[in-house]
Design a protein around this motif. Structure first.
Motif, PDB file in Angstrom:
ATOM      1  N   VAL A 311       0.831  -1.214   0.000  1.00 57.17           N
ATOM      2  CA  VAL A 311       0.000   0.000   0.000  1.00 57.17           C
ATOM      3  C   VAL A 311       0.863   1.261   0.000  1.00 57.17           C
ATOM      4  N   THR A 315       0.630   3.868  -3.039  1.00 54.57           N
ATOM      5  CA  THR A 315       0.088   5.192  -2.706  1.00 54.57           C
ATOM      6  C   THR A 315       1.069   6.287  -3.120  1.00 54.57           C
ATOM      7  N   LYS A 316       2.351   6.046  -2.870  1.00 58.83           N
ATOM      8  CA  LYS A 316       3.387   7.028  -3.219  1.00 58.83           C
ATOM      9  C   LYS A 316       3.445   7.243  -4.722  1.00 58.83           C
ATOM     10  N   ASN A 320      -2.492  10.335  -6.077  1.00 58.23           N
ATOM     11  CA  ASN A 320      -3.815  10.916  -6.351  1.00 58.23           C
ATOM     12  C   ASN A 320      -3.999  11.310  -7.815  1.00 58.23           C
ATOM     13  N   GLU A 325      -4.127   5.695 -11.490  1.00 59.70           N
ATOM     14  CA  GLU A 325      -5.115   4.722 -11.020  1.00 59.70           C
ATOM     15  C   GLU A 325      -5.600   3.849 -12.178  1.00 59.70           C
ATOM     16  N   LYS A 357      -8.541   0.710   0.330  1.00 59.50           N
ATOM     17  CA  LYS A 357      -7.227   1.254   0.719  1.00 59.50           C
ATOM     18  C   LYS A 357      -6.897   2.535  -0.055  1.00 59.50           C
ATOM     19  N   ASP A 358      -7.911   3.113  -0.706  1.00 58.46           N
ATOM     20  CA  ASP A 358      -7.781   4.388  -1.422  1.00 58.46           C
ATOM     21  C   ASP A 358      -6.727   4.345  -2.527  1.00 58.46           C
ATOM     22  N   LEU A 359      -6.568   3.187  -3.150  1.00 54.09           N
ATOM     23  CA  LEU A 359      -5.615   3.055  -4.251  1.00 54.09           C
ATOM     24  C   LEU A 359      -6.285   3.308  -5.600  1.00 54.09           C
TER      25      LEU A 359
END
Length: 408
Positions: A311, A315-316, A320, A325, A357-359
């Motif tokens: 994760v 994430t890094k 965003n 994505e 996990k907001d990925l």
């Protein structure tokens, strides 16, 4: 070559602002001994500052005369001493006074006021006028052209001082020996920047020709595909497509490195810090396709247990960015559709885990599931994968509708 964090107080291995460590050598002897900083131009480019500022700063801090045109400081100074001195320059003239981010430009306000304009937080902070270098910068201010990319968009984020064009053209010290004297000729630096910009534009045009269209083959990171592409490239004498270093070659190199390090066994992959460093080393940190590659290489049939350990890395790299994505989702589509079809029935759980996990965001998943695409796999496989994901996509849509009803 390894890189270090620009702000050395920040020990996060995933810190995105990197620079090459100082490299120095001693020249002469006796009273004529001098210290040459052999990679000063690379360090300066990573910091988005003219090399002359660094040379003058070393001179002031170490109480020594300097030769800007040759990046020389009188006297014998070891590398650690210079690196520690550089930390002082970074703190005073690079890091934002508010958020401590190095993504700043020096702006001359009026006749004698220097400010740091931070592109990260938007704050403008005053530079301490007490240091002797302050007066030198006032007399020789940088020319921050409107629209000119900061260090984040060029050097320090993607490899500590080298842009894609630098690497392709073999440029290490683009300003070395550039004839910069005590009366800094700012226009010489502008010309170098213009040349670099042209090279970047030329390479961007070349890479554009290589971009994968929606109905064409994507980055296949299977061992067989890497070997096949290596055979195809043998006729290019190792120079890459169109005679330049292509991102495709770098993806293959990354894939080959993972296979070599892990023996093609996901359980034996290098740790995430080593993977991140390799991505930086290959100058792929800004490429969304690297997420597609990781989607195919970090996981196997035990993907549900393997997501959590990665994760932080994902994430890094995603940062965003919707395109990142989408690329990760494309890699997962290839992983499940081509390498592990047995995972098709588990796709709702897999997508839920990445979402939880907001990925991968709700919007990206819903848009992905709304139409069949041949970008990553064949049309038939794409249709099959999306059909298996339908229960989770419907759950997302229903949750979104309920949320809209609550708002009303």
């Amino acid at each position: 070559m390894s890189f270090i964090n620009i702000c050395r107080d920040n020990t996060d291995p995933f810190y995105r602002y990197k620079m090459p460590p100082i490299q120095s050598k001693t020249e002469g002897r006796g009273n004529g001994i001098k210290t040459a900083i052999v990679n000063l131009s690379e360090v300066a480019r990573a910091l988005n500052r003219p090399p002359s500022y660094l040379v003058k700063f070393f001179g002031y801090e170490l109480g020594a005369q300097t030769q800007i045109d040759r990046f020389l400081v009188n006297g014998a100074h070891d590398t650690n001493e210079l690196q520690d001195s550089l930390d002082g320059f970074i703190n005073k003239f690079v890091l934002c006074g508010s958020c401590k981010n190095p993504e700043t430009d020096i702006i001359l306000k009026g006749k004698d006021t220097l400010e740091r304009d931070c592109k990260a937080c938007g704050k403008v902070t005053i530079i301490d006028p007490k240091h002797k270098l302050y007066s030198y910068i006032v007399k020789n201010p940088p020319d921050n052209k409107k629209g000119k990319k900061s260090a984040t968009a060029t050097a320090n984020v993607v490899g500590g001082g080298k842009s894609i064009s630098d690497i392709a053209a073999g440029q290490g010290d683009i300003l070395n020996g550039g004839g910069v004297d005590e009366n800094l000729d700012v226009e010489n630096f502008d010309e170098d920047d213009d040349l670099l910009a042209k090279k970047i534009q030329q390479e961007a045009a070349q890479l554009q020709e290589l971009k994968i269209k929606d109905d064409e083959w994507a980055v296949d990171m299977s061992q067989e595909a890497i070997a096949a592409r290596a055979r195809e490239l043998e006729g290019l004498n190792g120079s890459g497509i169109n005679g330049s270093s292509s991102s495709l070659n770098k993806f293959d190199e990354f894939g080959e490195w993972l296979i070599k390090e892990s023996g093609n066994n996901v359980a034996d992959l290098p740790n995430d810090v080593e993977i991140y460093k390799k991505i930086v080393e290959l100058d792929l940190i800004e490429s969304s396709e690297i997420l597609q590659v990781l989607g195919q290489t970090l996981f196997d049939e035990n993907i549900l247990e393997q997501i959590e350990p990665h994760v932080g890395l994902l994430t890094k790299l995603i940062n965003n960015d919707p395109q990142n994505e989408k690329s990760l989702l494309g890699g997962l589509e290839r992983l499940i559709g081509l390498q592990y079809p047995s995972l098709t029935s588990q796709l709702p759980k897999i997508l839920h885990s990445f979402y939880d996990k907001d990925l991968i965001s709700e919007e990206i998943i819903i848009n992905w599931g709304s139409k069949v695409s041949k970008k990553y796999v064949s049309k038939d496989i794409s249709k099959k994968v999306r059909k298996s994901a339908k229960p989770f996509i419907q759950w997302l849509q229903e949750a979104e509708e309920e949320s809209d009803d609550d708002d009303e």
